[in-house]
Design an enzyme around this catalytic site. Structure first.
Site, PDB file in Angstrom:
ATOM      1  CE1 TYR A 123       4.134  -6.241   3.785  1.00  0.00           C
ATOM      2  CE2 TYR A 123       3.654  -8.419   3.352  1.00  0.00           C
ATOM      3  CZ  TYR A 123       4.290  -7.217   3.143  1.00  0.00           C
ATOM      4  OH  TYR A 123       3.395  -7.322   1.787  1.00  0.00           O
TER       5      TYR A 123
ATOM      6  CG  ASP B 219      -1.871  -1.070   1.411  1.00  0.00           C
ATOM      7  OD1 ASP B 219      -2.366  -1.682   0.169  1.00  0.00           O
ATOM      8  OD2 ASP B 219      -3.208  -1.343   2.351  1.00  0.00           O
TER       9      ASP B 219
END
EC number: 5.4.99.12
Length: 285
Positions: A125, A64
């Site tokens: 992540y 994003d």
């Protein structure tokens, strides 16, 4: 996104990293917004002198706006003649053409069956946050979230352990029409470094939209004492969005690494990844 490369083309794996601060995410968008995909495709078209031809990238995981990547993977199918002509100097030419907030580190001919998205077996992540009363080191401000309450890392890890496994993460995802929210969360753990920065490591076979940032938002509520360690698990079991779960800001999040199986398992993994998932015991209708 086919696993089959058209005759006369070669599939090239690209490993890259970027600072997401000035990007409107990975994927190209209408309206001229700056994206990572757009920058790389433009640079590739320029350095290969391809004029009006754009060779589109397929990425392991779309990020994003504001999210960073250290170990992103993408692939592109290039004509064999173009690859043969440019392969020796392509990496350096891209370095000279790309903006400084995105770097390509390697370009390699991909093994048969490789697909940057569907061949991946996990994505890892890291989310970084500090609860230092003084805030974030100015040199790290673009990569670390400041949380202005003291955080209990042990309580956060206790809560995190209850979220591991294969579940429907609908409560932690932004729904997309026709997309499943069933995921296998393989690792969710937090550790405070000597500098006081808490790094959350989050690994799953795949992630749905806003999943990592929502999970971190829930764990922060546990860490600062607003909720008990059992609360994130209860939210997961309820299966619906809870207004108390905040989607934390994107700048603390970095895609660190993407994992792939051995070459001979690529085709099987691609097929498995394309199947729509359901939980064991779930009925079809």
């Amino acid at each position: 996104m086919s696993d089959e490369v058209q005759p006369g083309f070669v599939r090239v794996r690209m490993d890259l990293s970027y600072d997401g601060a000035e990007f409107s995410g990975w994927a190209k968008q209408a309206g001229g917004r700056r994206t990572v995909q757009g920058e790389i495709e433009d640079a590739l078209r320029t350095v290969t002198r391809s004029k009006d031809t754009t060779y589109e990238l397929t990425v392991a995981g779309r990020t994003d706006a504001g999210v960073h990547a250290r170990g992103q993977v993408t692939h592109v199918d290039l004509p064999e003649e173009l690859w043969a002509e440019h392969r020796e100097k392509l990496l350096k030419r891209l370095a000279g053409r790309l903006p400084k907030d995105v770097r390509v580190w390697s370009l390699t001919e991909a093994p048969a069956g490789f697909n940057a998205r569907f061949s991946a077996i996990w994505r890892r992540y890291a989310y970084r946050v500090t609860d230092s009363p003084g805030g974030v080191d100015p040199l790290l401000r673009g990569h670390v979230l400041w949380h202005d309450w003291p955080l209990d890392v042990d309580a956060m890890n206790e809560a995190a352990e209850r979220l591991l496994g294969e579940y429907d993460f609908a409560a932690y995802c932004k729904r997309r029409e026709g997309a499943t929210t069933i995921r296998t969360l393989q690792q969710l753990s937090l550790q405070r470094g000597a500098d006081g920065i808490i790094t959350a490591t989050v690994r799953a076979d795949a992630f749905c939209h806003n999943m990592v940032r929502s999970l971190i938002g829930a764990l922060l509520f546990v860490g600062d004492g607003h909720r008990g360690p059992d609360w994130p698990g209860k939210v997961l079991a309820a299966g619906v969005r809870d207004s108390a779960v905040h989607v934390v800001r994107p700048h603390g999040l970095t895609l660190e690494e993407v994992g792939y199986p051995a070459d001979h398992l690529l085709v099987a993994r691609n097929k498995e990844a394309r199947n729509k998932r359901s939980l064991p015991g779930a009925g079809c209708c």
